[in-house]
Design a protein around this motif. Structure first.
Motif, mmCIF file in Angstrom:
data_model
loop_
_atom_site.group_PDB
_atom_site.id
_atom_site.type_symbol
_atom_site.label_atom_id
_atom_site.label_comp_id
_atom_site.label_asym_id
_atom_site.label_seq_id
_atom_site.Cartn_x
_atom_site.Cartn_y
_atom_site.Cartn_z
ATOM 1 N N SER A 297 6.034 -0.831 9.094
ATOM 2 C CA SER A 297 5.392 0.277 8.357
ATOM 3 C C SER A 297 6.405 0.878 7.398
ATOM 4 O O SER A 297 7.077 1.863 7.724
ATOM 5 C CB SER A 297 4.862 1.338 9.327
ATOM 6 O OG SER A 297 5.908 1.808 10.161
ATOM 7 N N ASN A 299 7.302 3.110 5.246
ATOM 8 C CA ASN A 299 7.006 4.410 4.636
ATOM 9 C C ASN A 299 8.228 5.334 4.629
ATOM 10 O O ASN A 299 8.091 6.556 4.454
ATOM 11 C CB ASN A 299 5.844 5.084 5.362
ATOM 12 C CG ASN A 299 6.104 5.224 6.864
ATOM 13 O OD1 ASN A 299 7.213 4.935 7.336
ATOM 14 N ND2 ASN A 299 5.090 5.637 7.602
ATOM 15 N N ASN A 300 9.411 4.741 4.878
ATOM 16 C CA ASN A 300 10.682 5.483 4.814
ATOM 17 C C ASN A 300 10.774 6.627 5.814
ATOM 18 O O ASN A 300 11.463 7.618 5.561
ATOM 19 C CB ASN A 300 10.903 6.027 3.389
ATOM 20 C CG ASN A 300 11.070 4.936 2.359
ATOM 21 O OD1 ASN A 300 11.753 3.940 2.609
ATOM 22 N ND2 ASN A 300 10.430 5.100 1.203
ATOM 23 N N ASP A 301 10.108 6.473 6.944
ATOM 24 C CA ASP A 301 10.240 7.490 7.996
ATOM 25 C C ASP A 301 11.300 7.114 9.023
ATOM 26 O O ASP A 301 11.499 7.829 10.010
ATOM 27 C CB ASP A 301 8.911 7.750 8.693
ATOM 28 C CG ASP A 301 8.405 6.530 9.465
ATOM 29 O OD1 ASP A 301 9.013 5.429 9.342
ATOM 30 O OD2 ASP A 301 7.390 6.661 10.187
ATOM 31 N N ASP A 305 10.607 0.547 9.400
ATOM 32 C CA ASP A 305 10.584 0.370 7.944
ATOM 33 C C ASP A 305 10.912 -1.064 7.541
ATOM 34 O O ASP A 305 10.548 -1.486 6.435
ATOM 35 C CB ASP A 305 11.578 1.321 7.283
ATOM 36 C CG ASP A 305 11.107 2.768 7.302
ATOM 37 O OD1 ASP A 305 9.880 2.984 7.287
ATOM 38 O OD2 ASP A 305 11.959 3.666 7.363
ATOM 39 N N ASP A 358 -1.953 -4.444 3.428
ATOM 40 C CA ASP A 358 -1.974 -4.302 4.880
ATOM 41 C C ASP A 358 -2.655 -5.504 5.522
ATOM 42 O O ASP A 358 -3.538 -6.125 4.930
ATOM 43 C CB ASP A 358 -2.735 -3.024 5.276
ATOM 44 C CG ASP A 358 -2.006 -1.754 4.865
ATOM 45 O OD1 ASP A 358 -0.881 -1.877 4.356
ATOM 46 O OD2 ASP A 358 -2.562 -0.665 5.042
ATOM 47 N N ASN A 381 1.603 -2.399 7.873
ATOM 48 C CA ASN A 381 0.834 -1.155 7.695
ATOM 49 C C ASN A 381 1.614 -0.244 6.751
ATOM 50 O O ASN A 381 2.549 0.430 7.139
ATOM 51 C CB ASN A 381 0.608 -0.463 9.036
ATOM 52 C CG ASN A 381 -0.178 0.834 8.904
ATOM 53 O OD1 ASN A 381 -0.796 1.074 7.875
ATOM 54 N ND2 ASN A 381 -0.136 1.648 9.939
ATOM 55 N N ASN A 382 1.210 -0.261 5.490
ATOM 56 C CA ASN A 382 1.896 0.563 4.494
ATOM 57 C C ASN A 382 1.497 2.027 4.599
ATOM 58 O O ASN A 382 2.115 2.879 4.002
ATOM 59 C CB ASN A 382 1.596 0.052 3.087
ATOM 60 C CG ASN A 382 2.256 -1.313 2.824
ATOM 61 O OD1 ASN A 382 3.477 -1.395 2.775
ATOM 62 N ND2 ASN A 382 1.457 -2.339 2.684
#
Length: 382
Positions: A297, A299-301, A305, A358, A381-382
């Motif tokens: 995923s 999303n830079n969380d 990533d 996705d 999952n983007n």
């Protein structure tokens, strides 16, 4: 009335010794000659010369004793019989033998110049969980040595075997979490580690200073909680905090004995001065590799990533291919370094270098160093 204390020794000329009710002060040139001995039942303050001794110095008390002063005393032989420990506020040297009988020798861990130091062929006897160096022990002009280190009621020696003679080396044991050490001016983040490492102990560490390539042998006991570090004892490693890279790295395992409750482990050869502290860690091995299905995923969380395959740390010589649902290669990388973040890189993909849609993708990784090939799925999952 002042108590009378009797000392048996032979003095050199020009010696000034003052015996008070609570301390003995040397202001001159004190020397224990061959066959002589001196017994200290009070604190010793050494403000003179006391470093050419060829006899025995004994420290005896049912309370505690302190050695302090402007100059370091050096004894040929010493014995410690101090119920509440012998505290060093100045370094002490040993040229022949120290005999731990009762009590620890305590040095301040925040003052590295204060140590119990063993010169040349000097050695010690009587080390136990109750009798050792609680702080820094040191050596001079030795190639191999077992530092009798520990803390409180715990003996946790560290053995140094060097490729050549050490002019000086020091070591101390810390029963502390390396993330939050008590005397260092920074923490050693156990989450910052090389790819091959899975976990780092948060229970203890050693500080070892030596400028000669060496191996070390560490010991553990039930308080080390080794079962929280490794799933398989064979995957245990000596690990060190690399001073220049500021990351935990694998220092190897060339020999180990024991189980998760007690044992010892020997590192590969490394240069101790390159590592600020050392402890236990878990490393990947062929037997511990678990290749599974994954989710990415990007999303830079900071969570999932990248597509991370821990196994590539064991096989830098590898090839990764990722296929879409129609069987077309959308990503291919030799010597994959865990950097796939959902972007295609093949010429067959219209959306090359931009985010893939996705969905479920199929991957094949060829771990050539391990002669292993694995295939699985990943969900993007983007």
């Amino acid at each position: 009335m002042e108590k009378v204390r009797i000392f048996y020794f032979l003095l050199a000329l020009n010696t000034a010794v003052v015996v008070s009710q609570e301390q003995v002060q040397n202001f001159g040139a004190l020397k224990i000659h061959e066959g002589g001995s001196i017994g200290f039942h009070d604190n010793l303050i050494n403000n003179g010369s006391f470093d050419e001794n060829v006899g025995l110095a004994g420290f005896y008390s049912t309370d505690d004793l302190t050695i302090s002063g402007a100059f370091r005393p050096i004894f040929k032989d010493a014995e410690i019989v101090v119920t509440n420990h012998l505290n060093l506020e100045v370094g002490v040297g040993i040229t022949s033998n120290s005999n731990f009988i009762i009590g620890n020798v305590i040095t301040p861990r925040n003052q590295l110049d204060i140590t119990l130091e063993y010169f040349n062929n000097a050695f010690y006897t009587g080390e136990t969980s109750q009798t050792k160096v609680d702080g820094y022990a040191a050596l001079s002009n030795k190639q191999n040595f077992i530092f009798p280190t520990g803390i409180a009621n715990k003996l946790r020696s560290i053995e140094l075997n060097s490729n050549s003679t050490n002019s000086i080396a020091k070591a101390a044991y810390f029963s502390e979490n390396p993330n939050t050490p008590s005397i260092f001016n920074k923490g050693f983040n156990t989450n910052v580690k090389s790819d091959i490492l899975l976990r780092i102990s948060t229970y203890e560490f050693w500080d070892l200073d030596s400028s000669v390539p060496s191996t070390v042998t560490l010991t553990w006991d039930s308080d080390s909680a080794i079962s929280s570090v490794v799933d398989r004892i064979e995957d245990l490693r000596v690990v060190g905090w690399d001073t220049s890279e500021e990351i935990w790295v694998d220092l190897g395992n060339i020999n180990f004995t024991g189980n998760t409750n007690s044992g010892s482990i020997t590192s590969t050869t490394f240069l101790p001065s390159n590592y600020e502290i050392i402890t236990f860690g878990e490393s990947l091995s062929r037997e511990s590799i678990q290749l599974d299905n994954y989710m990415v995923s990007p999303n830079n969380d900071g969570i999932n990533d990248f597509f991370v395959l821990e196994a590539v740390a064991l096989s830098p010589n590898n090839t990764l291919e990722i296929y879409n649902r129609w069987g077309r290669v959308v990503y291919r990388e030799d010597n994959y370094k865990n950097l796939f973040s959902g972007k295609a890189n093949t010429s067959f993909t219209v959306n090359k270098n931009i985010g893939l849609p996705d969905g479920i993708y199929f991957y094949v990784v060829d771990l050539k160093d391990l002669k292993m090939t694995h295939q699985g799925y990943l969900y993007l999952n983007n």
